[in-house]
Design a protein around this motif. Structure first.
Motif, PDB file in Angstrom:
ATOM      1  N   ALA A  80       1.961   6.450  -6.890  1.00 51.67           N
ATOM      2  CA  ALA A  80       0.886   7.369  -7.300  1.00 51.67           C
ATOM      3  C   ALA A  80       1.353   8.811  -7.180  1.00 51.67           C
ATOM      4  O   ALA A  80       1.096   9.638  -8.067  1.00 51.67           O
ATOM      5  CB  ALA A  80      -0.354   7.124  -6.443  1.00 51.67           C
ATOM      6  N   ARG A  81       2.037   9.105  -6.101  1.00 53.25           N
ATOM      7  CA  ARG A  81       2.527  10.489  -5.895  1.00 53.25           C
ATOM      8  C   ARG A  81       3.561  10.875  -6.955  1.00 53.25           C
ATOM      9  O   ARG A  81       3.692  12.032  -7.312  1.00 53.25           O
ATOM     10  CB  ARG A  81       3.137  10.623  -4.503  1.00 53.25           C
ATOM     11  N   TYR A 110       0.847  -1.205   0.000  1.00 56.96           N
ATOM     12  CA  TYR A 110       0.000   0.000   0.000  1.00 56.96           C
ATOM     13  C   TYR A 110       0.882   1.253   0.000  1.00 56.96           C
ATOM     14  O   TYR A 110       0.653   2.185  -0.789  1.00 56.96           O
ATOM     15  CB  TYR A 110      -0.881  -0.048   1.245  1.00 56.96           C
ATOM     16  N   ASP A 111       1.886   1.253   0.856  1.00 54.32           N
ATOM     17  CA  ASP A 111       2.788   2.409   0.910  1.00 54.32           C
ATOM     18  C   ASP A 111       3.529   2.587  -0.419  1.00 54.32           C
ATOM     19  O   ASP A 111       3.704   3.712  -0.909  1.00 54.32           O
ATOM     20  CB  ASP A 111       3.799   2.256   2.053  1.00 54.32           C
ATOM     21  N   GLU A 168      -8.900   2.056  -1.367  1.00 50.00           N
ATOM     22  CA  GLU A 168      -9.318   3.304  -0.710  1.00 50.00           C
ATOM     23  C   GLU A 168     -10.845   3.402  -0.651  1.00 50.00           C
ATOM     24  O   GLU A 168     -11.409   3.923   0.314  1.00 50.00           O
ATOM     25  CB  GLU A 168      -8.717   4.515  -1.428  1.00 50.00           C
ATOM     26  N   LEU A 198      -4.933   0.082  -5.418  1.00 47.00           N
ATOM     27  CA  LEU A 198      -4.952   1.211  -4.483  1.00 47.00           C
ATOM     28  C   LEU A 198      -6.295   1.938  -4.474  1.00 47.00           C
ATOM     29  O   LEU A 198      -6.864   2.220  -3.408  1.00 47.00           O
ATOM     30  CB  LEU A 198      -3.826   2.192  -4.846  1.00 47.00           C
ATOM     31  N   PHE A 208      -7.331  11.795  -4.633  1.00 50.56           N
ATOM     32  CA  PHE A 208      -6.572  11.580  -5.865  1.00 50.56           C
ATOM     33  C   PHE A 208      -6.540  12.811  -6.776  1.00 50.56           C
ATOM     34  O   PHE A 208      -5.929  12.767  -7.840  1.00 50.56           O
ATOM     35  CB  PHE A 208      -7.156  10.384  -6.631  1.00 50.56           C
ATOM     36  N   TRP A 229       1.185   4.041  -3.001  1.00 50.72           N
ATOM     37  CA  TRP A 229       0.986   5.474  -2.809  1.00 50.72           C
ATOM     38  C   TRP A 229       2.206   6.272  -3.275  1.00 50.72           C
ATOM     39  O   TRP A 229       2.087   7.338  -3.867  1.00 50.72           O
ATOM     40  CB  TRP A 229       0.647   5.809  -1.352  1.00 50.72           C
ATOM     41  N   GLU A 230       3.379   5.727  -3.004  1.00 50.16           N
ATOM     42  CA  GLU A 230       4.611   6.377  -3.449  1.00 50.16           C
ATOM     43  C   GLU A 230       4.608   6.498  -4.980  1.00 50.16           C
ATOM     44  O   GLU A 230       4.918   7.551  -5.540  1.00 50.16           O
ATOM     45  CB  GLU A 230       5.819   5.544  -2.972  1.00 50.16           C
TER      46      GLU A 230
END
Lengths: 336, 104
Positions: free
Chosen positions: B25-26, B18-19, B55, B51, B77, B22-23
């Protein structure tokens, strides 16, 4: 797309005791009477599994109800968020035990019944009266709302009579009947010639049994056999190819040693002495199971990417190799 | 509509993945939604959500309705709100058809 494994096991099968009041013909653990962990150590095992987000903890191996601290351990595990299930022969489940099982918050209980014919079941379990006790246990659990499954080992005694088993499981109110494939480990290895089916018989069994999933309602018919992909009947939602052992699940022996599954007697560490996460991520044995190579008749077989050679435990038991083709596989060389 | 999870489903967030998702995605990596970040089991079947699905799933609590979930997703998002409502509804209807949630 399939994965090699998840970040931690979804299920840990835990032999909390090797003791059993039965002497079944096919038992994988009877020949390995490992000492069991103390209550204190067993509680530590649960803590470790919870820390690694294991979802399901399933007691098996010996008869779990022979452990005096079973309910203490279960309360601890459910308090940590684990979903606890157990496999039992049912012989020790009277009304009081059924009450305690309900109160302990078991996610489910699997009762072993191998034939709808009482005499056949009793002979296989080598225990007169065991069928009646198993059926009574199933009824007592359902009366109390405990989710019930029926667990059957498919072998010579029942490979043609399984529809009656499904009917019995339905009548008992089970949500699932697990039709386990026979494993030639432990007593199962010694009695292989009397109990195991030929590859052709396995094919015939699955060709009859798999379609029942579409025609029999109100009960899940589960197989958990990687060679099902030979029939194009693999689980469409399968996350991993082949067997789930070492990819989604692990086995902890009564003494705390960890193996990929109960039928693969290869230790990858000790749950209280080794780092569980590192064991799961870096064990060479697990790596081997997750990245098997096709050998023998699996080479060039179109099904290999889905079945990964089938059940590793059977290949290891019969041929002494992780990578040998599953001895239950009915595909002829060059025709897969 | 107000979605509620099927209580028979057992699930977990795969925290490390998950982390990582997100990394990604960012960092605007295109494959951020290829990773299975939430594992769920129902009737012996095992499934994963990416992800975005995760969410949404973690916001299905029987309290929030689809509009509330969509509003949070749009903010999370940086998506356009109206399109997000449609996408969230489609996702919820999809997992409802699989028996993972009920819609009331």
């Amino acid at each position: 797309m399939t994965l090699t494994h998840l970040a931690s096991p979804v299920t840990v099968n835990w032999g909390i005791t090797a003791r059993c009041n039965f002497v079944c013909s096919h038992c994988f653990s009877r020949l390995d009477q490992a000492p069991e962990l103390s209550t204190e150590d067993a509680l530590r095992v649960i803590d470790i599994l919870a820390e690694h987000s294991v979802m399901f903890l399933n007691y098996g191996t010996g008869e779990p109800l022979l452990r005096k601290d079973l309910f203490e351990l279960t309360a601890h595990a459910t308090g940590k968020g684990l979903k606890v299930t157990m496999n039992s022969n049912g012989s020790l489940i009277d009304e009081a035990a059924a009450d305690r099982i309900r109160d302990a918050g078991f996610h489910g209980v699997g009762i072993s019944i191998d034939s709808a014919d009482p005499a056949t079941h009793d002979a296989f379990r080598r225990m007169p009266g065991s069928f009646d006790k198993a059926v009574r246990a199933a009824r007592l659990l359902r009366e109390r709302g405990v989710p019930l499954s029926i667990s059957s080992v498919i072998c010579k005694i029942n490979h043609t009579g399984f529809p009656e088993l499904v009917t019995l499981a339905l009548e008992l109110g089970a949500h699932t009947i697990d039709l386990h494939n026979f494993k030639c480990s432990g007593m199962g290895g010694l009695n292989k010639d009397q109990l195991d089916l030929s590859p052709e018989e396995w094919k015939a069994f699955y060709e009859r049994a798999v379609p029942m999933r579409e025609t029999v309602h109100d009960i899940e018919i589960a197989f958990d056999d990687p060679i099902l992909s030979l029939l194009g009947a693999e689980d469409k939602a399968a996350l991993v190819a082949g067997s789930v052992c070492g990819k989604l699940s692990l086995y902890v022996k009564p003494d705390g040693e960890v193996t990929p599954c109960g039928f693969i007697p290869v230790t990858i560490g000790h749950i209280l002495k080794d780092d569980f996460g590192q064991m799961w991520e870096s064990s060479p044995v697990l790596d081997h199971l997750r990245h098997k190579s096709a050998t023998g008749k699996c080479s060039g077989c179109s099904k290999f990417s889905a079945c990964l050679g089938g059940c590793t435990a059977r290949a290891l038991a019969v041929y002494g190799s992780y990578e040998a083709p599953d001895p239950h596989c009915w595909v002829e060389e060059g025709k897969g | 509509m107000r979605p509620e999870r099927n209580p028979a489903i057992v699930w977990r967030l795969e925290k490390k993945i998950y982390d990582e998702a997100w990394e990604a995605a960012r960092n605007d990596e295109e494959d951020f939604d290829d990773k299975g970040v939430l594992t769920l089991m129902l009737k012996g079947g095992i499934h994963q959500l990416n992800l975005v699905g995760a969410e949404i799933w973690t916001r299905v609590d029987g309290q929030r309705d689809d509009a509330a979930i969509a509003a949070e997703m749009a903010e999370l998002f940086g998506w356009e709100p109206e399109e997000t409502v449609e996408a969230v509804r489609a996702f919820l209807e999809g997992i409802a058809s699989r028996g993972w949630i009920t819609l009331s």
